[in-house]
Design an enzyme around this catalytic site. Structure first.
Site, PDB file in Angstrom:
ATOM      1  N   HIS A 188      36.895  46.414  49.384  1.00  0.00           N
ATOM      2  CA  HIS A 188      35.908  45.946  48.408  1.00  0.00           C
ATOM      3  C   HIS A 188      36.649  45.620  47.113  1.00  0.00           C
ATOM      4  O   HIS A 188      36.500  44.545  46.581  1.00  0.00           O
ATOM      5  CB  HIS A 188      34.814  47.001  48.182  1.00  0.00           C
ATOM      6  CG  HIS A 188      33.759  46.586  47.187  1.00  0.00           C
ATOM      7  ND1 HIS A 188      32.569  47.240  47.036  1.00  0.00           N
ATOM      8  CD2 HIS A 188      33.724  45.580  46.267  1.00  0.00           C
ATOM      9  CE1 HIS A 188      31.835  46.643  46.091  1.00  0.00           C
ATOM     10  NE2 HIS A 188      32.517  45.650  45.608  1.00  0.00           N
TER      11      HIS A 188
ATOM     12  N   HIS B 180      37.762  43.068  37.640  1.00  0.00           N
ATOM     13  CA  HIS B 180      38.628  44.254  37.669  1.00  0.00           C
ATOM     14  C   HIS B 180      40.117  43.921  37.488  1.00  0.00           C
ATOM     15  O   HIS B 180      40.818  44.595  36.742  1.00  0.00           O
ATOM     16  CB  HIS B 180      38.433  45.020  38.990  1.00  0.00           C
ATOM     17  CG  HIS B 180      37.028  45.496  39.210  1.00  0.00           C
ATOM     18  ND1 HIS B 180      36.497  46.557  38.529  1.00  0.00           N
ATOM     19  CD2 HIS B 180      36.050  45.050  40.032  1.00  0.00           C
ATOM     20  CE1 HIS B 180      35.237  46.758  38.924  1.00  0.00           C
ATOM     21  NE2 HIS B 180      34.942  45.858  39.833  1.00  0.00           N
TER      22      HIS B 180
ATOM     23  N   GLU C 190      36.300  39.778  42.042  1.00  0.00           N
ATOM     24  CA  GLU C 190      37.043  41.033  41.902  1.00  0.00           C
ATOM     25  C   GLU C 190      38.191  40.876  40.899  1.00  0.00           C
ATOM     26  O   GLU C 190      38.467  41.770  40.105  1.00  0.00           O
ATOM     27  CB  GLU C 190      37.571  41.503  43.271  1.00  0.00           C
ATOM     28  CG  GLU C 190      36.467  41.950  44.232  1.00  0.00           C
ATOM     29  CD  GLU C 190      35.648  43.127  43.722  1.00  0.00           C
ATOM     30  OE1 GLU C 190      36.218  44.115  43.236  1.00  0.00           O
ATOM     31  OE2 GLU C 190      34.402  43.066  43.801  1.00  0.00           O
TER      32      GLU C 190
END
Ligand code: 5GP
Ligand code: 5GP
Length: 240
Positions: free
Chosen positions: A61, A119, A115
């Site tokens: 993930h 992040h 992502e």
């Protein structure tokens, strides 16, 4: 006296800058893997990626920078956008190990871009785009979660229920560090193993003891581990 003051001022300035720089940084990563069977086995369902049904294995993930107090930075650099050409040599492996299961079916670029933007840009001081994705792929291999669980007799699709303690114990034994296990709920209301969070040092190389645990979906006392077995051909590429 004047020189003393100016030295003191400079030292103070350096200290302030250091504090500012450190506060931009992060303390550790959560490396989060999802069980595709549980992502799909909900009321919301899922869509297989355009590249086909992923293997029956945990998939990535994300790799998320975090602070020791439980808070986390996000979207740290709007100027740094995900660039496929920087990871072109990793795309084949990312399609296998980091597939997108959200609907509508995608090729993964949107998920990986999300992502990276949310992040990855917050750990850019440690890892550039290629290193960020490479490290995540390496960590998945290193953890080898499905094998670890199977070795402890915890198998997907066996119709059994497991305790949270038995799942956590298997991971601690096999990976060498404790994990945070997150559950979701199947359409019949059963708790099922959904995501596993492992904590990783700032170089994204070693699993560590988690400095703090995330808040999130807790697990019931009995946890299912649903299969993500071979697909029927009419289900492939489409919404389930
Ligand atoms: P996050 O929850 O990491 O902030 O956001 C995940 C985003 O990526 C959501 O917008 C979600 O729809 C999308 N996404 C695409 N594919 C996947 C997948 O396979 N798993 C998860 N958890 N999110 C996905
Ligand atoms: P959820 O609310 O579904 O648990 O999380 C939604 C999204 O918020 C995650 O996919 C992730 O992008 C981010 N997120 C949630 N909890 C944490 C956390 O503890 N640390 C970090 N770094 N991100 C998180």
């Amino acid at each position: 006296m004047k020189t003393n003051c100016s030295i003191l001022f400079k030292l103070l300035l350096i200290q302030c800058l250091a504090i500012l720089c450190v506060s931009q940084d992060f303390d550790f990563f959560y490396f989060v893997q999802q069980w595709p069977g549980s992502y799909c086995d909900t009321k919301q369902s899922c869509c297989y990626p355009k590249t086909g049904k992923p293997a029956e294995d945990f998939s990535i993930h994300g790799l998320w920078p975090n602070y020791n107090d439980g808070s986390y930075p996000q979207n740290c650099d709007p100027d740094s956008t995900f660039d496929r050409s920087e990871v072109s040599d990793l795309i084949r492996t990312m399609e296998e190990d980091w597939p997108t299961l959200a609907c509508p079916s995608g090729d993964g670029l949107k998920f990986w871009g999300h992502e990276w933007n949310k992040h990855g840009t917050c750990s850019e001081s440690m890892l550039d785009q290629h290193a960020y994705f490479q490290k995540a792929l390496d960590l998945k291999k290193k953890a080898n979660l499905l094998q670890v669980l199977k070795s402890a007799g915890i198998r997907p699709g066996d119709g059994k229920f497991y305790s949270l303690a038995s799942i956590k114990e298997a991971i601690e034994e096999g990976v060498g560090n404790s994990a945070y296990v997150q559950c979701n709920v199947d359409p019949s209301g059963n708790s099922q193993l959904y995501q596993v969070y492992l904590c990783v040092d700032t170089s994204a190389s070693n699993f560590i003891k988690c400095p703090v645990l995330p808040r999130g979906r807790l697990c019931g006392s009995k946890i299912e581990f649903p299969s993500f077995g071979p697909s029927r051909s009419h289900e492939e590429h489409g919404e389930l």
